[in-house]
Scaffold this motif. Structure first.
Motif, PDB file in Angstrom:
ATOM      1  N   ALA A 127       0.892  -1.171   0.301  1.00 12.22           N
ATOM      2  CA  ALA A 127       0.090  -0.056   0.080  1.00 12.22           C
ATOM      3  C   ALA A 127       0.840   1.287  -0.081  1.00 12.22           C
ATOM      4  O   ALA A 127       0.470   2.173  -0.792  1.00 12.22           O
ATOM      5  N   LEU A 128       2.082   1.170   0.838  1.00 13.52           N
ATOM      6  CA  LEU A 128       2.820   2.328   0.731  1.00 13.52           C
ATOM      7  C   LEU A 128       3.562   2.536  -0.488  1.00 13.52           C
ATOM      8  O   LEU A 128       3.623   3.605  -0.895  1.00 13.52           O
ATOM      9  N   ARG A 158       1.017   4.122  -2.968  1.00 17.24           N
ATOM     10  CA  ARG A 158       0.568   5.443  -2.577  1.00 17.24           C
ATOM     11  C   ARG A 158       1.514   6.447  -3.166  1.00 17.24           C
ATOM     12  O   ARG A 158       1.243   7.526  -3.890  1.00 17.24           O
ATOM     13  N   ASN A 159       2.798   6.210  -2.623  1.00 17.72           N
ATOM     14  CA  ASN A 159       4.079   6.750  -3.084  1.00 17.72           C
ATOM     15  C   ASN A 159       4.144   7.035  -4.464  1.00 17.72           C
ATOM     16  O   ASN A 159       4.591   7.959  -5.163  1.00 17.72           O
ATOM     17  N   ARG A 208       1.754   9.259  -5.867  1.00 20.11           N
ATOM     18  CA  ARG A 208       1.926  10.828  -5.703  1.00 20.11           C
ATOM     19  C   ARG A 208       3.067  11.336  -6.336  1.00 20.11           C
ATOM     20  O   ARG A 208       2.996  12.565  -6.735  1.00 20.11           O
ATOM     21  N   MET A 263      10.018   6.371   1.863  1.00 23.99           N
ATOM     22  CA  MET A 263       9.278   7.016   1.061  1.00 23.99           C
ATOM     23  C   MET A 263       9.891   7.794  -0.318  1.00 23.99           C
ATOM     24  O   MET A 263       9.500   7.905  -1.293  1.00 23.99           O
TER      25      MET A 263
END
Lengths: 437, 148
Positions: free
Chosen positions: B13-14, B17-18, B21, B121
């Motif tokens: 998920a991380l 998402r990143n 983004r 991230m």
């Protein structure tokens, strides 16, 4: 464990320690003994040096002889007495052959007799010192002889020098003990390494998740604050998305990460407890134990229509609690991985082979693919993490318990047909020698 | 299409998402283990499968259940058509031997997952920025015989 010793210097230094251990009357610690050794060495060196320099500077005959003699007497306190005798002899004879640093003239017969008298004095002193401390010197000479006769015995003596009683050359029995200890040490080491691996991977990855989503949460808070303060370009729908989806999702992942860490930690604790427990081994009635486990599981077995067959099982030697855990883990495993497409059958059999009781837990479940077989005993390894519960520790624990009983566990499986787990324990008829493993 | 072969839900998920983004606005497909990844790519099994004539990028974790990432990489790279897929290995270990092995097998890049969340991230964002400028080949047709 092997201490590599350079052949010459260390042999001599090692000697006084052996001397203390063989002479039961004189007992002192290694430290005090080596201090004493240094003291006597210094004294002998000083006296010897004085005698030699006096000898070189002038013809003082008797005085030099006396000094050498005293030197030799003191040297009897040292382990390398023979070396001192010989050095003293050589030193006193050196000037005879014109090697003196000061007086290089060829000497007359009187000088020769003078020298010979000195040498005689040295060896008389040596003889006297032998009388003065007979047992000590005898021990030493024996040690020297031993060492001359076999170079290898020294190595053995050095290696076991830690506890005084074991200084004698290593016997076969001791060798076996050492090998066993070494094996246990290797095994412990391996376990520790596994633990470190688990900690580094299985704890690190949920931590990244937790930290990552914490950051997502704080970003979400920032955005919410911005929307409240400045009434920026953030729409109500965005806020709703944050509150209804992104934030709850982040919280869910954080909670899942924390749960994962908790489960890994409790697994590690459980595993390490297994390593520390001492075994209370006794002959076990396996029929009673396995039927006991079956009774506990009867309800869930019946509910799913699973047949559990238990043949007559031979007794074995083991720790009741731990052996029961092995069987309940294996039966639970068989139950968990039954194929829903056909009625489950779990069968437990046993036989005695070569003083080992070998038990088989066989099922007609989903089976394990061949390339996965090697991994199933690994810590925290799960073939289907999404299916069913568990920490991936059941079989690791089985293996650990079986190994502590000096037994074995192995597996045969055909993918889609079923799996057979075999465990062996010492049979109850073997002599009860491993009460504490 | 970005394929994320990663067993940890949180990580997947991380990553997604990143990447989003950082401007990688493609569709994402999550593959939970090595078996799922191979089934998807080789168009087998019951789940979603690869669609013909589309570009794919594979982000591959090494520590995958069932079939390890290394094996997935090996099979993908020994297939005549699938070997064109750029594979970026994302692993928690930075063991030089593993890095070397992945490159021998033919991975495009090897990235160590940092433990620091900020760095993690950052790395994913930079990977995303990089992926936006990469030219990815379309993966053709049905199964061909694997390269020997």
């Amino acid at each position: 464990m092997l201490v590599q010793v350079p052949p010459h210097s260390a042999e001599v230094r090692q000697a006084p320690q052996e001397q203390v251990q063989t002479d039961s009357v004189v007992v002192m610690s290694r430290r005090s003994h080596s201090t004493r050794e240094v003291f006597w060495s210094m004294l002998v060196l000083a006296l010897g040096g004085a005698a030699f320099s006096l000898d070189q500077t002038g013809n003082v005959g008797m005085l030099v002889g006396a000094l050498y003699a005293v030197c030799v007497v003191f040297a009897s306190r040292l382990s390398f007495i023979y070396a001192v005798y010989i050095v003293a002899t050589v030193c006193s004879l050196l000037s005879l052959f014109g090697l003196s640093f000061v007086d290089v003239d060829l000497r007359g017969w009187s000088d020769v007799t003078d020298r010979l008298l000195i040498v005689l004095a040295i060896w008389i002193a040596a003889f006297l010192s032998l009388l003065w401390d007979v047992p000590q010197v005898q021990d030493q000479s024996r040690h020297f002889k031993d060492r001359l006769s076999s170079g290898s015995s020294l190595r053995a003596e050095v290696t076991t020098s830690e506890p005084p009683v074991e200084t004698a050359p290593v016997s076969q029995e001791h060798g076996d003990d050492l090998a066993q200890l070494n094996h246990a040490l290797l095994q412990k080491n391996y376990e520790l390494e596994t633990l470190i691996n688990v900690v580094s991977h299985d704890l690190r990855s949920p931590l990244v998740t937790i930290q990552g989503f914490s950051k997502e949460l704080s970003d979400a808070c920032e955005r919410l604050r911005g929307s409240m303060n400045k009434n920026t370009d953030m729409h109500a729908s965005d806020v709703a998305l944050l509150l209804d989806e992104e934030i709850p999702e982040a919280l869910r992942y954080i909670r899942a990460g924390a749960d994962k860490i908790t489960s890994v930690l409790s697994g590690i604790l459980q595993f390490s407890r297994l390593g520390r427990l001492s075994l209370a081994c006794e002959p076990l009635n396996m029929n009673a134990i396995v039927h006991g486990i079956a009774t506990v599981m009867e309800y869930q077995m019946k509910k799913k229509g699973v047949t559990l067959q238990i043949d007559d099982l031979p007794d074995c030697l083991g720790d009741e609690t731990l052996v029961s855990q092995v069987f309940s883990n294996l039966i639970e495993n068989a139950y968990k991985y039954l194929d829903p497409a056909r009625p489950g059958v779990i069968r437990i059999t046993g036989e005695i082979q070569d003083e080992k009781s070998i038990y088989t837990v066989e099922d007609n479940g989903v089976g394990i693919r061949e390339d996965h077989l090697g991994k199933i005993f690994e810590m925290f390894h799960r073939l289907n993490p999404k299916e069913g519960s568990g920490e991936g520790l059941g079989l690791t624990i089985v293996r650990r318990i079986v190994e502590r009983h000096q037994g074995d566990v192995w597996v045969e499986s055909v993918f889609g047909i079923g799996t057979k787990f075999m465990v062996s324990f010492p049979s109850a008829t073997t002599v009860q020698q491993k009460g504490h493993v | 299409m970005i394929l994320i072969a990663e067993d940890d839900d949180g990580h997947a998920a991380l990553i997604e998402r990143n990447l989003k983004r950082s401007g990688v606005g493609h569709t994402y497909t999550r593959l939970r283990d090595g078996q799922e990844a191979l089934d998807f790519l080789f168009q087998k099994g019951e789940g979603a499968v690869r669609i013909k004539n589309r570009p794919y990028i594979l982000l591959l974790d090494i520590n995958l259940p069932k079939i390890s990432g290394l094996e997935v990489l090996r099979q993908v790279k020994s297939h005549a058509e699938l070997r064109k897929i750029p594979v970026t290995v994302l692993s928690t270990t930075d063991d030089p031997q593993e890095v070397a092995q992945c490159h021998v097998l033919g991975c495009s890049y090897y990235i160590t997952k940092p433990t620091e969340p900020e760095v993690f991230m950052n790395v994913i964002t930079r990977l995303g920025q990089f992926l936006t400028i990469v030219h990815v080949p379309h993966i053709q047709g049905n199964m061909m015989s694997p390269v020997s």
